[in-house]
Motif scaffolding. Structure first.
Motif, PDB file in Angstrom:
ATOM      1  N   LYS A  97       0.842  -1.195   0.000  1.00 23.76           N
ATOM      2  CA  LYS A  97       0.000   0.000   0.000  1.00 23.76           C
ATOM      3  C   LYS A  97       0.884   1.255   0.000  1.00 23.76           C
ATOM      4  CE  LYS A  97      -4.246   1.276   2.265  1.00 23.76           C
ATOM      5  NZ  LYS A  97      -4.963   1.185   3.535  1.00 23.76           N
ATOM      6  N   THR A  98       1.907   1.243   0.876  1.00 21.50           N
ATOM      7  CA  THR A  98       2.831   2.377   0.928  1.00 21.50           C
ATOM      8  C   THR A  98       3.521   2.555  -0.425  1.00 21.50           C
ATOM      9  OG1 THR A  98       3.260   1.632   3.166  1.00 21.50           O
ATOM     10  CG2 THR A  98       4.616   3.433   2.348  1.00 21.50           C
ATOM     11  N   ALA A  99       3.913   1.428  -1.025  1.00 20.83           N
ATOM     12  CA  ALA A  99       4.596   1.498  -2.313  1.00 20.83           C
ATOM     13  C   ALA A  99       3.699   2.152  -3.351  1.00 20.83           C
ATOM     14  CB  ALA A  99       4.994   0.101  -2.766  1.00 20.83           C
ATOM     15  N   LEU A 100       2.415   1.790  -3.333  1.00 24.09           N
ATOM     16  CA  LEU A 100       1.469   2.397  -4.279  1.00 24.09           C
ATOM     17  C   LEU A 100       1.360   3.898  -4.029  1.00 24.09           C
ATOM     18  CD1 LEU A 100      -1.398  -0.251  -4.401  1.00 24.09           C
ATOM     19  CD2 LEU A 100       0.168   0.361  -6.223  1.00 24.09           C
ATOM     20  N   GLU A 101       1.344   4.273  -2.719  1.00 25.73           N
ATOM     21  CA  GLU A 101       1.260   5.700  -2.391  1.00 25.73           C
ATOM     22  C   GLU A 101       2.475   6.441  -2.932  1.00 25.73           C
ATOM     23  OE1 GLU A 101       0.716   6.027   1.819  1.00 25.73           O
ATOM     24  OE2 GLU A 101      -1.263   5.060   1.661  1.00 25.73           O
ATOM     25  N   ILE A 102       3.660   5.841  -2.759  1.00 25.93           N
ATOM     26  CA  ILE A 102       4.882   6.496  -3.233  1.00 25.93           C
ATOM     27  C   ILE A 102       4.829   6.699  -4.735  1.00 25.93           C
ATOM     28  CG2 ILE A 102       7.383   6.205  -3.511  1.00 25.93           C
ATOM     29  CD1 ILE A 102       7.428   4.853  -0.806  1.00 25.93           C
ATOM     30  N   THR A 103       4.282   5.716  -5.457  1.00 24.35           N
ATOM     31  CA  THR A 103       4.214   5.853  -6.911  1.00 24.35           C
ATOM     32  C   THR A 103       2.916   6.514  -7.359  1.00 24.35           C
ATOM     33  OG1 THR A 103       3.380   3.583  -7.027  1.00 24.35           O
ATOM     34  CG2 THR A 103       5.724   3.891  -7.386  1.00 24.35           C
ATOM     35  N   ASN A 104       2.234   7.199  -6.387  1.00 23.75           N
ATOM     36  CA  ASN A 104       1.024   7.971  -6.700  1.00 23.75           C
ATOM     37  C   ASN A 104      -0.107   7.122  -7.259  1.00 23.75           C
ATOM     38  OD1 ASN A 104       1.965  10.490  -5.876  1.00 23.75           O
ATOM     39  ND2 ASN A 104       3.157  10.655  -7.773  1.00 23.75           N
ATOM     40  N   ARG A 105      -0.308   5.961  -6.677  1.00 28.88           N
ATOM     41  CA  ARG A 105      -1.419   5.131  -7.140  1.00 28.88           C
ATOM     42  C   ARG A 105      -2.165   4.575  -5.937  1.00 28.88           C
ATOM     43  NH1 ARG A 105       1.825   1.346 -11.184  1.00 28.88           N
ATOM     44  NH2 ARG A 105       3.347   1.644  -9.546  1.00 28.88           N
ATOM     45  N   LYS A 106      -3.346   4.038  -6.174  1.00 28.69           N
ATOM     46  CA  LYS A 106      -4.046   3.331  -5.106  1.00 28.69           C
ATOM     47  C   LYS A 106      -4.980   2.298  -5.696  1.00 28.69           C
ATOM     48  CE  LYS A 106      -7.964   6.475  -4.485  1.00 28.69           C
ATOM     49  NZ  LYS A 106      -8.741   7.255  -3.566  1.00 28.69           N
ATOM     50  N   VAL A 107      -5.405   1.374  -4.851  1.00 25.39           N
ATOM     51  CA  VAL A 107      -6.303   0.318  -5.315  1.00 25.39           C
ATOM     52  C   VAL A 107      -7.734   0.772  -5.109  1.00 25.39           C
ATOM     53  CG1 VAL A 107      -7.023  -2.062  -4.964  1.00 25.39           C
ATOM     54  CG2 VAL A 107      -4.631  -1.444  -4.686  1.00 25.39           C
ATOM     55  N   ILE A 108      -8.542   0.725  -6.167  1.00 33.36           N
ATOM     56  CA  ILE A 108      -9.970   1.048  -5.994  1.00 33.36           C
ATOM     57  C   ILE A 108     -10.811  -0.120  -6.512  1.00 33.36           C
ATOM     58  CG2 ILE A 108      -9.813   3.568  -6.058  1.00 33.36           C
ATOM     59  CD1 ILE A 108     -10.635   3.286  -9.073  1.00 33.36           C
ATOM     60  N   ASP A 109     -11.955  -0.322  -5.875  1.00 28.81           N
ATOM     61  CA  ASP A 109     -12.881  -1.339  -6.360  1.00 28.81           C
ATOM     62  C   ASP A 109     -13.566  -0.809  -7.601  1.00 28.81           C
ATOM     63  OD1 ASP A 109     -12.315  -3.045  -4.304  1.00 28.81           O
ATOM     64  OD2 ASP A 109     -13.765  -2.098  -2.952  1.00 28.81           O
ATOM     65  N   LEU A 110     -13.750  -1.700  -8.581  1.00 27.51           N
ATOM     66  CA  LEU A 110     -14.402  -1.245  -9.812  1.00 27.51           C
ATOM     67  C   LEU A 110     -15.860  -0.895  -9.561  1.00 27.51           C
ATOM     68  CD1 LEU A 110     -12.875  -3.526 -12.550  1.00 27.51           C
ATOM     69  CD2 LEU A 110     -12.656  -1.060 -12.294  1.00 27.51           C
ATOM     70  N   LYS A 111     -16.498  -1.685  -8.689  1.00 23.49           N
ATOM     71  CA  LYS A 111     -17.893  -1.423  -8.358  1.00 23.49           C
ATOM     72  C   LYS A 111     -17.989  -1.387  -6.848  1.00 23.49           C
ATOM     73  CE  LYS A 111     -20.639  -3.794 -11.783  1.00 23.49           C
ATOM     74  NZ  LYS A 111     -21.338  -5.080 -11.921  1.00 23.49           N
ATOM     75  N   SER A 112     -18.664  -0.406  -6.312  1.00 25.40           N
ATOM     76  CA  SER A 112     -18.799  -0.405  -4.866  1.00 25.40           C
ATOM     77  C   SER A 112     -19.945  -1.322  -4.477  1.00 25.40           C
ATOM     78  CB  SER A 112     -19.058   1.016  -4.360  1.00 25.40           C
ATOM     79  OG  SER A 112     -20.360   1.386  -4.681  1.00 25.40           O
ATOM     80  N   GLN A 113     -19.925  -1.783  -3.247  1.00 28.65           N
ATOM     81  CA  GLN A 113     -20.951  -2.728  -2.795  1.00 28.65           C
ATOM     82  C   GLN A 113     -22.327  -2.086  -2.747  1.00 28.65           C
ATOM     83  OE1 GLN A 113     -19.575  -4.457   0.841  1.00 28.65           O
ATOM     84  NE2 GLN A 113     -18.491  -6.063  -0.269  1.00 28.65           N
ATOM     85  N   GLU A 114     -22.336  -0.793  -2.410  1.00 23.57           N
ATOM     86  CA  GLU A 114     -23.622  -0.093  -2.351  1.00 23.57           C
ATOM     87  C   GLU A 114     -24.288  -0.091  -3.710  1.00 23.57           C
ATOM     88  OE1 GLU A 114     -23.288   3.852  -0.691  1.00 23.57           O
ATOM     89  OE2 GLU A 114     -22.033   3.016   0.908  1.00 23.57           O
ATOM     90  N   GLU A 115     -23.494   0.216  -4.737  1.00 24.07           N
ATOM     91  CA  GLU A 115     -24.038   0.232  -6.096  1.00 24.07           C
ATOM     92  C   GLU A 115     -24.617  -1.131  -6.444  1.00 24.07           C
ATOM     93  OE1 GLU A 115     -21.687   1.551  -9.547  1.00 24.07           O
ATOM     94  OE2 GLU A 115     -20.973   3.113  -8.172  1.00 24.07           O
ATOM     95  N   ASP A 116     -23.869  -2.165  -6.063  1.00 21.43           N
ATOM     96  CA  ASP A 116     -24.323  -3.527  -6.322  1.00 21.43           C
ATOM     97  C   ASP A 116     -25.705  -3.754  -5.728  1.00 21.43           C
ATOM     98  OD1 ASP A 116     -22.376  -4.429  -7.843  1.00 21.43           O
ATOM     99  OD2 ASP A 116     -21.454  -5.785  -6.370  1.00 21.43           O
ATOM    100  N   ALA A 117     -25.841  -3.320  -4.467  1.00 23.14           N
ATOM    101  CA  ALA A 117     -27.110  -3.506  -3.774  1.00 23.14           C
ATOM    102  C   ALA A 117     -28.222  -2.738  -4.485  1.00 23.14           C
ATOM    103  CB  ALA A 117     -26.995  -3.042  -2.326  1.00 23.14           C
ATOM    104  N   GLU A 118     -27.897  -1.527  -4.899  1.00 26.58           N
ATOM    105  CA  GLU A 118     -28.902  -0.710  -5.598  1.00 26.58           C
ATOM    106  C   GLU A 118     -29.344  -1.379  -6.890  1.00 26.58           C
ATOM    107  OE1 GLU A 118     -27.661   3.327  -6.262  1.00 26.58           O
ATOM    108  OE2 GLU A 118     -27.408   3.610  -4.098  1.00 26.58           O
ATOM    109  N   ASN A 119     -28.361  -1.863  -7.646  1.00 29.97           N
ATOM    110  CA  ASN A 119     -28.685  -2.540  -8.903  1.00 29.97           C
ATOM    111  C   ASN A 119     -29.599  -3.724  -8.673  1.00 29.97           C
ATOM    112  OD1 ASN A 119     -27.184  -0.791 -10.351  1.00 29.97           O
ATOM    113  ND2 ASN A 119     -25.374  -2.125 -10.510  1.00 29.97           N
ATOM    114  N   LEU A 120     -29.291  -4.468  -7.602  1.00 26.16           N
ATOM    115  CA  LEU A 120     -30.087  -5.653  -7.275  1.00 26.16           C
ATOM    116  C   LEU A 120     -31.531  -5.251  -6.993  1.00 26.16           C
ATOM    117  CD1 LEU A 120     -29.713  -8.731  -6.786  1.00 26.16           C
ATOM    118  CD2 LEU A 120     -29.528  -8.188  -4.359  1.00 26.16           C
ATOM    119  N   MET A 121     -31.678  -4.178  -6.172  1.00 28.74           N
ATOM    120  CA  MET A 121     -33.015  -3.710  -5.826  1.00 28.74           C
ATOM    121  C   MET A 121     -33.750  -3.264  -7.089  1.00 28.74           C
ATOM    122  SD  MET A 121     -33.229  -4.217  -2.687  1.00 28.74           S
ATOM    123  CE  MET A 121     -34.595  -3.311  -1.967  1.00 28.74           C
ATOM    124  N   GLY A 122     -33.018  -2.530  -7.974  1.00 29.88           N
ATOM    125  CA  GLY A 122     -33.613  -2.029  -9.217  1.00 29.88           C
ATOM    126  C   GLY A 122     -34.148  -3.161 -10.062  1.00 29.88           C
TER     127      GLY A 122
END
Lengths: 289, 118
Positions: free
Chosen positions: A259-284
């Protein structure tokens, strides 16, 4: 004199072989070859005797001996089988020749011993050499394999490289680690190098010194070295020994270090889809039905 | 033999392509400082990719140049130090702690950019 003994031995080879086989079979009981099937043991003994006699006839025919020893080594039989076999052969042959002669005095006995020794010695020497040669070969192969494993470098992603270290670190290995680390960092253009010492059982002053040196050298070539995998007991030893590791970043686990290494190289890990969105889609989709 | 110093916008670029002797090093120190003074540059990149050997004197001069340039308001980054050179320096106990480093010229320029906050 020697020729005469040789003639006796070859002419009465059957009798000698018979006695030799009996002796060898008695040795087999509860010994090194206990797990070997009787058939295989029998056939190998025959072959062994043949090799001995051809060697005596031809004054050391090396090809046959080499072939035989190779076979025995591949079968994984112990060296003691060969040395015992040859000792027994020597004893039996001397016994036999003495029993065949009418006039026996001390000169005669010493002559017999001398010539039988002359037949057997080269065989023993060659077979033992073959054996130890094969051991040395295996040893050198293992040493190479060990060296290949001692300092691996994994370019996990762009600009980040990991070196996992397993096992104790001595001076020779530390040198290899430093060279691999520096060359790898330049080759893969890594801005951050993570050195994982989870698998290093003991970190004493010497090991710490090597690690610090490697980290300093990595800094000199222009990338950052992060030390990860510091277990509680290692942290305790380091502090108790008064080793100063404060000059470069350390992390408890590879995950945090990454994680620190990613910060040093100006990057970070993000989820492609958040769980909330998933839940919303399911409800929809449920509403739509 | 003098080491060429190139100007690139606000920065100065130095690529050392030969083995440096003591005299060249001192000459370089003077040249660089006067060039910084003249051009008013805010950053310097010294590239050592082609240098295969650095002794303790050269290392000291390089460290001094970095401190002196800092005093004159120019940040210095050393780039492209070879593994063999790094190992020799560490073995000699020269850690060059106050000197920023980067893997290559490109990253050196990026680093300068970041440090100067431009």
């Amino acid at each position: 004199m020697d020729q005469q003994f040789k003639r006796i031995a070859i002419e009465h080879s059957d009798a000698i072989v018979q006695r030799w086989l009996e002796e060898i079979n008695s040795l087999k009981e509860g010994n090194y070859t206990a797990s070997i099937s009787d058939e295989l043991f029998e056939s190998t003994n025959r072959e062994f005797v043949n090799v001995i006699f051809t060697s005596i006839k031809n004054q050391g025919s090396t090809a046959a001996v080499e072939e035989f020893s190779e076979k025995i080594i591949n079968l994984g039989w112990p060296l003691s089988y060969i040395t015992d076999g040859l000792q027994v052969f020597r004893r039996e042959t001397v016994d036999y020749i003495l029993s065949q002669s009418d006039k026996v005095d001390s000169d005669f006995i010493s002559n017999v011993l001398k010539s039988v020794d002359l037949w057997v010695e080269p065989l023993i020497r060659q077979l033992v050499n073959e054996y130890s040669g094969s051991w040395e070969h295996i040893l050198s192969l293992q040493r190479v394999a060990l060296q290949e494993l001692s300092a691996p470098l994994i370019p996990v992603m762009d600009k980040i490289t990991i070196m996992p270290l397993v096992g104790t670190i001595d001076t020779e290995r530390a040198k290899l680690i430093m060279e691999n680390l520096l060359e790898g960092a330049i080759k893969h253009n890594s801005e951050v190098v993570l050195m994982d010492i989870t698998g290093v059982p003991v970190v004493d002053t010497m090991v710490a010194h090597h690690i610090i040196q490697a980290a300093e050298a990595v800094r000199l070539i222009g990338s950052t070295c992060i030390l990860v995998g510091i277990r509680p007991e290692i942290a305790q030893t380091i502090v108790n020994l008064g080793i100063d590791l404060g000059k470069f970043p350390t992390k408890s686990s590879l995950r945090k270090g990454f994680k620190t290494a990613l910060e040093i190289t100006n990057r970070k890990v993000i989820d492609l889809k958040s769980q909330e969105e998933d839940a919303e889609n399911l409800m929809g989709s449920l509403d739509g039905e | 033999m003098r080491i060429p110093i190139l100007k690139l916008h606000h920065y100065l670029l130095v690529s050392i392509q030969t083995e440096i002797d003591d005299h060249t090093a001192i000459q370089f120190q003077e040249d660089l400082l006067s060039k910084i003074h003249k051009s008013g540059s805010s950053g310097v990149v010294i590239d050592l990719t082609s240098v295969e050997m650095i002794d303790s004197f050269i290392a000291k001069v390089l460290g001094d140049v970095v401190t002196m340039s800092d005093l004159m308001g120019a940040k210095v980054v050393l780039t492209g130090i070879q593994p063999a050179v790094a190992i020799t320096l560490i073995d000699l106990g020269i850690h060059m702690k106050n000197v920023p480093t980067a893997l290559n010229l490109e990253q050196g320029l990026t680093k300068l950019h970041q440090e100067l906050g431009e």
